[in-house]
Design a protein around this motif. Sequence first.
Motif, PDB file in Angstrom:
ATOM      1  N   VAL A 186       0.832  -1.203   0.000  1.00  0.00           N
ATOM      2  CA  VAL A 186       0.000   0.000   0.000  1.00  0.00           C
ATOM      3  C   VAL A 186       0.864   1.251   0.000  1.00  0.00           C
ATOM      4  N   LEU A 187       1.907   1.273   0.826  1.00  0.00           N
ATOM      5  CA  LEU A 187       2.797   2.430   0.866  1.00  0.00           C
ATOM      6  C   LEU A 187       3.422   2.682  -0.506  1.00  0.00           C
ATOM      7  N   VAL A 188       3.866   1.606  -1.145  1.00  0.00           N
ATOM      8  CA  VAL A 188       4.499   1.742  -2.465  1.00  0.00           C
ATOM      9  C   VAL A 188       3.494   2.217  -3.504  1.00  0.00           C
ATOM     10  N   LEU A 189       2.306   1.594  -3.520  1.00  0.00           N
ATOM     11  CA  LEU A 189       1.348   1.958  -4.570  1.00  0.00           C
ATOM     12  C   LEU A 189       0.804   3.379  -4.372  1.00  0.00           C
ATOM     13  N   VAL A 190       0.657   3.808  -3.109  1.00  0.00           N
ATOM     14  CA  VAL A 190       0.174   5.178  -2.862  1.00  0.00           C
ATOM     15  C   VAL A 190       1.243   6.200  -3.250  1.00  0.00           C
ATOM     16  N   ILE A 191       2.487   5.984  -2.805  1.00  0.00           N
ATOM     17  CA  ILE A 191       3.566   6.928  -3.136  1.00  0.00           C
ATOM     18  C   ILE A 191       3.803   6.964  -4.642  1.00  0.00           C
ATOM     19  N   GLY A 192       3.902   5.776  -5.252  1.00  0.00           N
ATOM     20  CA  GLY A 192       4.098   5.723  -6.703  1.00  0.00           C
ATOM     21  C   GLY A 192       2.912   6.268  -7.465  1.00  0.00           C
ATOM     22  N   GLY A 193       1.702   5.974  -6.972  1.00  0.00           N
ATOM     23  CA  GLY A 193       0.495   6.481  -7.625  1.00  0.00           C
ATOM     24  C   GLY A 193       0.400   7.996  -7.565  1.00  0.00           C
ATOM     25  N   LEU A 194       0.749   8.581  -6.425  1.00  0.00           N
ATOM     26  CA  LEU A 194       0.737  10.040  -6.297  1.00  0.00           C
ATOM     27  C   LEU A 194       1.782  10.684  -7.202  1.00  0.00           C
ATOM     28  N   ALA A 195       2.934  10.017  -7.315  1.00  0.00           N
ATOM     29  CA  ALA A 195       3.976  10.539  -8.213  1.00  0.00           C
ATOM     30  C   ALA A 195       3.493  10.546  -9.651  1.00  0.00           C
ATOM     31  N   THR A 196       2.789   9.494 -10.059  1.00  0.00           N
ATOM     32  CA  THR A 196       2.254   9.418 -11.415  1.00  0.00           C
ATOM     33  C   THR A 196       1.215  10.501 -11.660  1.00  0.00           C
ATOM     34  N   THR A 197       0.340  10.714 -10.672  1.00  0.00           N
ATOM     35  CA  THR A 197      -0.682  11.761 -10.803  1.00  0.00           C
ATOM     36  C   THR A 197      -0.031  13.138 -10.923  1.00  0.00           C
ATOM     37  N   TYR A 198       0.991  13.381 -10.115  1.00  0.00           N
ATOM     38  CA  TYR A 198       1.691  14.664 -10.167  1.00  0.00           C
ATOM     39  C   TYR A 198       2.295  14.905 -11.549  1.00  0.00           C
ATOM     40  N   ILE A 199       2.961  13.888 -12.078  1.00  0.00           N
ATOM     41  CA  ILE A 199       3.572  14.020 -13.402  1.00  0.00           C
ATOM     42  C   ILE A 199       2.498  14.218 -14.473  1.00  0.00           C
ATOM     43  N   ALA A 200       1.366  13.518 -14.331  1.00  0.00           N
ATOM     44  CA  ALA A 200       0.275  13.663 -15.301  1.00  0.00           C
ATOM     45  C   ALA A 200      -0.215  15.101 -15.344  1.00  0.00           C
ATOM     46  N   LEU A 201      -0.354  15.706 -14.175  1.00  0.00           N
ATOM     47  CA  LEU A 201      -0.836  17.094 -14.114  1.00  0.00           C
ATOM     48  C   LEU A 201       0.196  18.062 -14.679  1.00  0.00           C
ATOM     49  N   THR A 202       1.482  17.819 -14.402  1.00  0.00           N
ATOM     50  CA  THR A 202       2.507  18.711 -14.960  1.00  0.00           C
ATOM     51  C   THR A 202       2.616  18.557 -16.473  1.00  0.00           C
ATOM     52  N   LEU A 203       2.369  17.352 -16.982  1.00  0.00           N
ATOM     53  CA  LEU A 203       2.367  17.152 -18.435  1.00  0.00           C
ATOM     54  C   LEU A 203       1.288  17.995 -19.095  1.00  0.00           C
ATOM     55  N   VAL A 204       0.118  18.055 -18.460  1.00  0.00           N
ATOM     56  CA  VAL A 204      -0.976  18.871 -18.993  1.00  0.00           C
ATOM     57  C   VAL A 204      -0.588  20.340 -18.985  1.00  0.00           C
ATOM     58  N   SER A 205      -0.018  20.798 -17.867  1.00  0.00           N
ATOM     59  CA  SER A 205       0.344  22.219 -17.776  1.00  0.00           C
ATOM     60  C   SER A 205       1.439  22.575 -18.787  1.00  0.00           C
ATOM     61  N   GLU A 206       2.400  21.687 -19.004  1.00  0.00           N
ATOM     62  CA  GLU A 206       3.453  21.929 -19.996  1.00  0.00           C
ATOM     63  C   GLU A 206       2.877  21.973 -21.408  1.00  0.00           C
ATOM     64  N   HIS A 207       1.942  21.049 -21.681  1.00  0.00           N
ATOM     65  CA  HIS A 207       1.351  20.981 -23.020  1.00  0.00           C
ATOM     66  C   HIS A 207       0.636  22.281 -23.382  1.00  0.00           C
ATOM     67  N   PHE A 208       0.052  22.937 -22.372  1.00  0.00           N
ATOM     68  CA  PHE A 208      -0.671  24.189 -22.620  1.00  0.00           C
ATOM     69  C   PHE A 208       0.210  25.416 -22.380  1.00  0.00           C
ATOM     70  N   GLY A 209       1.528  25.181 -22.259  1.00  0.00           N
ATOM     71  CA  GLY A 209       2.461  26.296 -22.131  1.00  0.00           C
ATOM     72  C   GLY A 209       2.439  26.980 -20.790  1.00  0.00           C
ATOM     73  N   LEU A 210       2.081  26.255 -19.728  1.00  0.00           N
ATOM     74  CA  LEU A 210       1.984  26.847 -18.396  1.00  0.00           C
ATOM     75  C   LEU A 210       3.148  26.449 -17.498  1.00  0.00           C
ATOM     76  N   GLY A 211       4.114  25.730 -18.047  1.00  0.00           N
ATOM     77  CA  GLY A 211       5.244  25.290 -17.240  1.00  0.00           C
ATOM     78  C   GLY A 211       4.917  24.043 -16.442  1.00  0.00           C
ATOM     79  N   LYS A 212       5.847  23.645 -15.573  1.00  0.00           N
ATOM     80  CA  LYS A 212       5.656  22.443 -14.764  1.00  0.00           C
ATOM     81  C   LYS A 212       4.938  22.805 -13.467  1.00  0.00           C
ATOM     82  N   ASP A 213       3.643  22.922 -13.558  1.00  0.00           N
ATOM     83  CA  ASP A 213       2.829  23.333 -12.415  1.00  0.00           C
ATOM     84  C   ASP A 213       1.628  22.395 -12.317  1.00  0.00           C
ATOM     85  N   ALA A 214       1.612  21.529 -11.303  1.00  0.00           N
ATOM     86  CA  ALA A 214       0.550  20.537 -11.166  1.00  0.00           C
ATOM     87  C   ALA A 214      -0.817  21.183 -10.967  1.00  0.00           C
TER      88      ALA A 214
END
Length: 568
Positions: free
Chosen positions: A192-220
């Motif tokens: 659970v600790l691994v999947l939560v930490i890894g899952g949160l990291a994936t969500t964070y990167i997903a949000l920064t990918l969206v912000s970068e794609h729209f030219g907003l920089g790396k901002d979750a």
Amino acid sequence: MNKFSTIDYVIFVIYFIVVSGYGYWVYSRKKKASISASHDFFLAEGSLTWWAIGASLIASNISAEQFIGTSGQGFAVGLAVAAYEWVAAIALIIVAVWFIPVYLKNKIFTMPQFLHTRYNETVSFIMAIFWLFLYIFVNLTSILYLGALAINNLIGGDMGSMHIIIIALAVFALFITLGGMKVIGFTDVIQVLVLVIGGLATTYIALTLVSEHFGLGKDAMAGLKTMFKDSPEHFKMMMSKPKPGAPQAEITKYLALPGIAMYFAGQWIVNLNYWGCNQYITQRALGANLKTARTGILFAGLMKLAMPIIVVIPGIAAYVLYKNGGLQQEMASGGHFNSDNAYSAILGFLPTGLKGLSVAALTAAIVASLAGKANSISTIFTLDIYKKHIAKDADESKMVWVGKLTILAALIFSILLTWKDMLGISGEGGFTYIQKYTGYISPGIFAIFILGFFWKRTTGAAAIVGILMGFAMSVLFNNFAPALFGHETFLYTAFPNGKGGWEIPFLICMGLSFLFTIIAMVAVSLAGPKINPKAFDIPKAMFKVEKSTMALIIVTLLLLTMLYVKFW
């Protein structure tokens, strides 16, 4: 897209060593004293703490079905799929307060044992066979297939590597499972600790990918706000009923999640059956005392509220990126678009180090679920079929040996079934596949449990009728009702499925199947004896909850209310 680097492999290997080493340590501590006892092997009787129970429930539940299947539904439908997670929080409260006391008071260790104690051996045996087929043909295979698909897409492998991954996941799960329920329960805390930490990291990167794609920089946070603005329809909990002539994509969404109607039908059956009448889940709490079991279950319910952050948001982020010209190649496997690729598509963009952690999280989810499901298969077969019908004089060590052999056989069989996607899991999306086909028997199962719990008049004959009626009604409404009774009646509305036919949303089918099954069971019971000697008599004191438990329930309900108000 970044590939796996040395540090990613190192992180993944560290995860494997830690989980395996800890599992072996737990196993070896009481090897001679307890593993030879069947109840300790299957239930870890009395040794799991409340936090271990809660963590194990989440680890077993958050599998490839959630990471891959739910993210795929997040891509296709949006936040509405979070209903499965959030309604589960209420279902867990109901299970903790009203279901678990019934099991513990009557010393129930398996679900077929409950049916034997409450009804008769015939009901117990029929359902044991049903559960074994369901767990092997639907659950084990789908977990293996979806998990291997995601990891294979991430490393860019072919069908050969897919087969290797399937075998590797099964072997890892086998290693954990053979240690018994105690090893599963305590290693699940790490999972659970691994999947939560890894899952949160994936969500964070997903949000920064969206912000970068729209030219907003790396901002979750900017990425999250952009998702709200770009695709507001993906952040609505309620799907509107499609009007005549609506696009097929809109109809397909409604078929999967039929708006507010599902809250009066299958959504409750799915969750209460899964969390309260399912060996795979309740097994974690059956060896504990009432307070420990309740606290662990409620702890899991509280954690369920946060699960959409790691299993739904990445899918919505993938949708926003795909919609705006990104992830075109990543969303395809074998040259064909597949919404179940959403999570692995995001994982592919993780930086060095985080990719290894997130793949470890995904593996943790897959292995924990495989181990829990295999242990449940072993428990049901050994205690309810082998011990009762094959070798009634089998001693404790023989039962544990048969249990381990059953685990091995179940995993081998699931490997063979997933070798070429024999069940067609990839054809309709993994999450829909599991919910739909589990829904063929869950109305009947839930009916015989709920009436068995709370209506003393329910008879064994009624239970047999319930099993058969529930399955028959599910087949009728899912496959034949539109052709036999028309596309719209006072009970349902059918919609074109895009394949030349008409379908009723499967969650509505589940509600209708449950309704007619209950009616049939009540009628049969009323025609039987007025006094049922097998009915349960539970002291009312067991249904009372302590102040601390009530506080936990209130906090969960308040948070859930806030979420629905926000995203209605």
